[in-house]
Design an enzyme around this catalytic site. Structure first.
Site, PDB file in Angstrom:
ATOM      1  N   CYS B  10      -2.261   2.182   1.004  1.00 26.36           N
ATOM      2  CA  CYS B  10      -1.021   2.856   1.363  1.00 26.36           C
ATOM      3  C   CYS B  10      -0.902   4.173   0.595  1.00 26.36           C
ATOM      4  CB  CYS B  10       0.170   1.968   1.037  1.00 26.36           C
ATOM      5  SG  CYS B  10       0.126   1.367  -0.660  1.00 26.36           S
ATOM      6  N   CYS B  13      -0.574   4.009  -3.187  1.00 29.23           N
ATOM      7  CA  CYS B  13      -1.791   3.763  -3.965  1.00 29.23           C
ATOM      8  C   CYS B  13      -2.537   5.069  -4.189  1.00 29.23           C
ATOM      9  CB  CYS B  13      -2.701   2.787  -3.227  1.00 29.23           C
ATOM     10  SG  CYS B  13      -1.829   1.478  -2.397  1.00 29.23           S
TER      11      CYS B  13
END
Lengths: 332, 75
Positions: B10, B13
């Site tokens: 995502c 991250c």
């Protein structure tokens, strides 16, 4: 008008905003009563309203949620069983993230800690299905009785679904690695300023994630609202059609969208005379079951359990759809 | 040292990975940033909310996108 009714109209339904947008539309030479003018008004009003409400709601809810990190939720649920535990799991599910994709690490963490499948699944079903923001948006778009009814039936699906899955004794249907995951017990605590910063970050992050779904949802809603004839909609999804609820559910299941994107579509469909049950079934199918979340879930459970999960939730959604269509007149 | 970013790819991250890189550079440490996206491997760290930050196989943060300064304090 009562004070509550007035506040509801101004802050939740934002009737002033609709009037304002209507004047704006007229101001640029479009008639709000015309098709194009009406679409523009619906689109602008809904987009502004949803984003305003979302920002305020996510901030408030994230602040509350910062008290319930997954580790704490797990500690609260640990060692419990029975119907009360299922209800508690479903309630805690309403406080957790909006996205079904974050449910999988939770599933692993819960199962590794030895929580029964019944409780884990009650949590897993309620988490994407019911959350406080969607409840208040439902109250804004429809009314409070519908919003509360949605919560109630969402929780019922979660509790019954979890209980049924628990009764089937499918504990052996969980991927092996899940059992070997270490369980760390430390719960991170936050200071007040950290909670406020967390809530602010959540607003930015969630708006960032859902804005496109909301725009698409409102776009479809505006199209239904002003361009698709009522006859076409009722011929497909009318209350007298037995297939309306199964069709809405079947269309909704593979779709992946946040509940915020589905609300404007629901609003437009109800406006066209589609039964409340059909619309609720569609919303629940979109949020509770989606292809991406099933693919993720497939990593941690075996096929029979995955299929059971899909069947149990679908059955719950269908039941609610049919039941609500019978009692739509209570609410609207 | 090895810094691992746990998360299914995502945006959070990615940001956390960049912050970790900046933090290591600021601290003058040679660090290898490894992205762990496999759900089984993430779970193996006992992490329930992503993104998670692991420094030399020790989980130092979960569910938060820490700034470079905050990561600097943890290194």
């Amino acid at each position: 008008m009562s004070i509550f009714g007035w506040m509801n109209d101004q802050f939740l339904r934002m009737t002033w905003l609709n009037d304002l947008v209507g004047q704006g539309v007229a101001g640029i030479g479009l008639d709000p009563a015309s098709r194009l003018g009406g679409s523009v008004q619906f689109f602008v009003y809904d987009v502004v309203k949803i984003f305003l409400l979302l920002s305020v709601l996510i901030f408030a809810i994230s602040y509350v949620r910062s008290h319930f990190p997954p580790e704490r939720t797990r500690a609260i649920l640990g060692g419990r069983s029975g119907l009360g535990a299922n209800v508690l799991a479903a309630l805690l599910g309403t406080l957790t993230p909006f996205c079904s994709c974050s449910s999988i690490p939770l599933f692993i963490g819960f199962t590794a800690a030895g929580l029964p499948l019944a409780i884990t699944f009650s949590f897993l079903i309620s988490s994407p299905l019911v959350d406080l923001a969607s409840v208040i948006l439902l109250a804004s778009i429809f009314n409070w009785p519908i919003a509360l009814a949605y919560v109630a039936v969402g929780l019922v699906v979660a509790v019954i679904g979890g209980t049924v899955i628990g009764k089937l004794g499918m504990e052996n249907q969980v991927a092996d690695f899940v059992r070997t995951v270490p369980v760390s017990g430390n719960v991170e605590t936050m200071a007040r300023t950290q909670r406020l910063a967390y809530a602010r970050d959540q607003v930015i992050e969630i708006i960032h994630r859902v804005w496109l779904y909301v725009l698409i949802g409102v776009g479809i809603g505006a199209a239904i609202h002003n361009w698709i004839p009522q006859d076409t909609i009722t011929a497909l999804l009318g209350q007298d059609k037995w297939w309306a609820v199964p069709l809405a559910t079947a269309v909704g299941i593979p779709m992946y969208a946040d509940i915020f994107g589905t609300l404007p579509i629901a609003e437009a469909l109800v406006g066209k005379g589609v039964g409340l049950g059909t619309v609720l079934a569609f919303m629940m199918a979109v949020t509770a079951l989606s292809l991406p979340s099933m693919i993720m879930l497939k990593r941690v459970v075996r096929m029979p359990l995955l299929l059971t999960f899909i069947c149990v939730v679908s059955a719950g959604i269908l039941t609610i759809g049919f039941a609500f269509n019978e009692i739509t007149h209570w609410f609207i | 040292m090895i810094i691992k970013i746990l998360g299914s790819g995502c945006k959070k991250c990615v940001t956390l990975g960049e912050n970790a890189k900046a933090a290591a550079a600021a601290a003058g440490k040679a660090a290898e940033i490894v992205k762990v996206t496999d759900i089984a491997q993430i779970a193996a760290y006992g992490v329930m909310s992503t993104p998670g930050l692991v420094v030399d196989e020790k989980v130092v943060s979960t569910g938060k996108v820490l700034s470079a300064e905050e990561i600097g304090k943890l290194l």
